[in-house]
Design a protein around this motif. Structure first.
Motif, mmCIF file in Angstrom:
data_model
loop_
_atom_site.group_PDB
_atom_site.id
_atom_site.type_symbol
_atom_site.label_atom_id
_atom_site.label_comp_id
_atom_site.label_asym_id
_atom_site.label_seq_id
_atom_site.Cartn_x
_atom_site.Cartn_y
_atom_site.Cartn_z
ATOM 1 N N GLU A 129 0.925 -1.289 -0.066
ATOM 2 C CA GLU A 129 -0.046 0.015 -0.134
ATOM 3 C C GLU A 129 0.890 1.288 -0.006
ATOM 4 O O GLU A 129 0.437 2.366 -0.631
ATOM 5 N N LEU A 132 2.348 1.364 -3.733
ATOM 6 C CA LEU A 132 1.442 1.813 -4.716
ATOM 7 C C LEU A 132 0.117 2.125 -4.060
ATOM 8 O O LEU A 132 -0.789 1.314 -4.217
ATOM 9 N N THR A 134 -3.442 3.087 -2.993
ATOM 10 C CA THR A 134 -4.720 3.085 -3.821
ATOM 11 C C THR A 134 -5.111 4.544 -4.390
ATOM 12 O O THR A 134 -5.396 4.639 -5.498
ATOM 13 N N VAL A 137 -3.067 4.906 -7.503
ATOM 14 C CA VAL A 137 -3.321 4.009 -8.596
ATOM 15 C C VAL A 137 -4.860 4.759 -8.966
ATOM 16 O O VAL A 137 -4.997 4.879 -10.300
ATOM 17 N N ARG A 168 -1.441 -4.199 -10.834
ATOM 18 C CA ARG A 168 -2.463 -3.327 -10.426
ATOM 19 C C ARG A 168 -3.345 -2.865 -11.336
ATOM 20 O O ARG A 168 -4.632 -2.852 -11.338
ATOM 21 N N GLN A 171 -6.000 -5.402 -13.241
ATOM 22 C CA GLN A 171 -7.129 -5.254 -12.254
ATOM 23 C C GLN A 171 -8.289 -4.449 -12.803
ATOM 24 O O GLN A 171 -9.507 -4.397 -12.270
#
Ligand SMILES: [Zn+2]
Ligand SMILES: [Zn+2]
Ligand SMILES: [Zn+2]
Ligand SMILES: [Zn+2]
Lengths: 342, 301
Positions: A129, A132, A134, A137, A168, A171
């Motif tokens: 976390e 990368l 959230t 992202v 990532r 997804q």
């Protein structure tokens, strides 16, 4: 075997750890993301040592360690890749937080092993976390999904490996497709697939239309339609493709429809092999099937384990080097690091 | 220190430091200690007991050994070896009748190596065949009383080494006791006034309770202090083995010096530290050896 309940609990724990980190040292998460090892060396409460990988014994099987002391000690094996070294440092920092907060420990009390597994899994989730986050992202990959450029941007903005970024990104693909990382010779260095038959690492894709143009243009940028190449030269269905350069590699985003870089993309016709060779996403059995394919994932059921690509993969395993869940084939016997990381 | 034993050791030191130091002796005595092997001559040390031994057999955590002295006293159960029988280049007396099983962790340093094959022997039975040049002792060179006294001193020393103990004997049910009474980590920390990491280790059964802590907790649990102490964590066998290896002894000693504790206390501290160490490791089986390396790297830095 991945325990999904544990994985969810670990992500939950990691969120609480990040909150603790922000209270403890506001703004540290960003600095840790840039260089975990350098940042941690400035923390007075921690002694952080970089141990040459050769010095960790002939076995060299311990990548990092945390001893609560006092004083609290972290040792990190100096890995070939700084990304891997920083991931280990962040993982050990995760232990530091969990072992010093009675509130974080509460989560261990409901675990049958006293929370040993949860603690470790939460360390991985915490490190992932930070590297990368959230919001990062979300910032780079908007609701329409990743383009080749936004994937490359995300990699440049974060501290995670190219592979982690590809995982990532896949997804968030809006339709079945792949995200490919191609090396200078046009071979797949890493492939992450979603809803389509996975592509093999090392397979040559350098001459398929869009990739070929990207390579020959010298700028690494191209878009259009193409089919990817499976084993024995069998071509898959036609996909919308876009490429961008990514630090010496080429990243390619391929989707069946809803290409994020186009205003409107109708589904491509399924011109792929209707009967042919498949690689089971679950047990890695290679099989030939003329059975009707599953309507959702377009893969016929595997004669070995009876599953199609839809069924969640239960035996994939999180690599602590790149924090990606890989199929068993990506791990050498006895190693918990994937082939890319070992 | 026992005069008879120390003089034997001093004679060895004198021999090693004397005019002709056999190269082989210097070599083994300065090399990093390795796991024991049959036919090696070791110095064993525990508390105040020091004894030279010949290893006759090696098992997982123990060795069979016979005390060795420089041929001054002997009895009929003593195998006398000629000077050429070992790298010490001195005549040796092997007190065969005193053969005993000893834990690895009393072994301190390898001194020498027999250059003759030892006779095969099981237990205390005196072997029929002896190496070339070796003979069984007799009582003639010295009066029986002196040899018997010397023998008794060796036997006492060996019994001391054989009975050396450092491993805590807990049943490991403490976490169960705590959880059955619904005692949380937070409560444990405040009840025993422990820092959070230590409270977690105790709650998980990775750190032992000291007697005062057990007494304190006994009241809360409605148990006897002895019952609580008996529930202390049990160390995994591989951790015990790892800390018994001669190569760990200098590290344990250095830790004892740093923490100003005794060698057995330092060994217990290291054992629980290795047990509770959070280490990122490859593979599915725990590599206790690598963890021990890392623990000592962290604590002897
Ligand atoms: Zn860990
Ligand atoms: Zn399906
Ligand atoms: Zn299958
Ligand atoms: Zn990996």
């Amino acid at each position: 075997m991945v325990n999904y309940v544990l994985a969810a609990a670990a992500r939950h724990q990691a969120t609480a750890m990040l909150a603790e980190l922000e209270t403890h040292t506001p703004g540290a998460a960003q600095r840790l993301a840039r260089s975990a090892f350098t940042e941690l060396q400035t923390w007075p409460e921690l002694t952080v040592d970089l141990v040459p990988e050769t010095q960790t014994g002939s076995r060299c099987s311990v990548a990092g360690a945390y001893d609560f002391g006092p004083p609290a000690l972290i040792s990190v094996a100096d890995a070939a890749s700084p990304a891997r070294r920083d991931f280990t440092a962040l993982h050990e920092l995760g232990h530091h937080f969990q072992k010093h907060s009675l509130d974080l420990m509460e989560a261990f009390e409901s675990q049958s092993d006293g929370g040993l597994q949860l603690e470790d899994a939460a360390c991985d989730a915490f490190a992932a976390e930070i590297l990368l986050p959230t919001p990062l992202v979300d910032h780079h990959l908007d609701a329409t999904g990743p383009t080749a450029d936004t994937v490359a941007d995300l990699w440049r903005a974060g501290a995670a490996s190219r592979m982690a970024v590809c995982v990532r990104a896949v997804q968030r693909l809006p339709a079945p497709g792949h995200i490919l990382l191609l090396d200078g010779s046009g071979r797949i260095a890493f492939a992450a697939s979603h809803g389509l038959r996975p592509l093999r690492r090392g397979s040559f894709q350098g001459d398929i239309p869009v990739i070929d143009r990207a390579r020959s243009s010298g700028r690494g940028r191209a878009q259009g339609r193409t089919q990817v190449r499976y084993r024995d030269g069998i071509l898959g269905r036609e996909l919308h493709a876009q490429t961008a350069p990514m630090g010496g590699y080429l990243v390619a985003v391929l989707v069946t429809d809803s290409a994020p870089w186009r205003r409107f993309t109708p589904p491509t016709k399924d011109t792929g092999p209707q009967a042919g060779d498949y690689l089971c996403a679950h047990c890695d059995e290679e099989y030939r099937s003329f059975d009707p394919a599953c309507s959702a994932c377009r893969v016929p059921h595997c004669p070995e384990c009876g599953r199609c690509s839809c069924t969640p993969r239960v035996n994939e395993h999180l690599c602590p080097g790149c924090f990606i869940k890989h199929p068993p084939a990506m791990f050498a016997d006895g190693s918990d690091r994937c082939l890319d990381c070992s | 220190m026992n005069p008879a034993q120390s003089s034997a050791y001093e004679r060895l030191v004198a021999a090693a430091a004397g005019l002709k130091v056999p190269d082989a002796v210097r070599e083994v005595a300065t090399a990093p200690p390795r796991d024991p092997e049959p036919s090696q001559i070791w110095r064993a040390v525990w508390d105040d007991t020091i004894q030279l031994l010949v290893i006759t057999a090696v098992a997982d955590d123990t060795v069979q050994a016979v005390p060795v002295s420089f041929e001054r006293y002997a009895d009929t159960d003593t195998l006398l070896l000629p000077a050429g029988a070992s790298t010490l280049e001195q005549p040796l007396a092997l007190w065969w009748g005193l053969q005993l099983s000893l834990p690895w962790y009393v072994l301190d340093r390898q001194i020498s190596q027999l250059t003759l094959p030892l006779p095969a022997s099981t237990g205390l039975t005196r072997p029929h065949e002896v190496p070339p040049g070796a003979t069984w002792g007799s009582t003639t060179p010295h009066p029986t009383a002196a040899a018997a006294e010397y023998r008794a001193v060796l036997a006492d020393g060996l019994a001391e080494l054989s009975g050396a103990q450092w491993v805590p004997h807990g049943s490991g049910v403490l976490p169960e006791l705590l959880q059955r009474r619904g005692i949380t980590i937070k409560q444990l920390a405040s009840q025993l006034n422990l820092q959070p990491p230590h409270a977690l280790a105790v709650w998980r059964g990775q750190a032992p309770l000291a007697p005062e802590q057990a007494e304190n907790l006994a009241a809360v649990l409605g148990l006897g202090t002895d019952e609580v102490l008996a529930a202390n964590p049990a160390l995994p066998a591989p951790v015990i083995h790892e800390l018994g290896r001669p190569s760990r002894r200098p590290q344990v000693r250095a830790l004892a010096t740093r923490t100003a504790t005794s060698e057995p206390d330092a060994r217990r501290r290291a054992a629980f530290g290795i047990y509770a160490l959070a280490a990122r490791q490859e593979g599915t089986t725990t590599d206790w050896s690598a963890r021990a390396d890392r623990y000592f790297e962290l604590h002897l830095r």
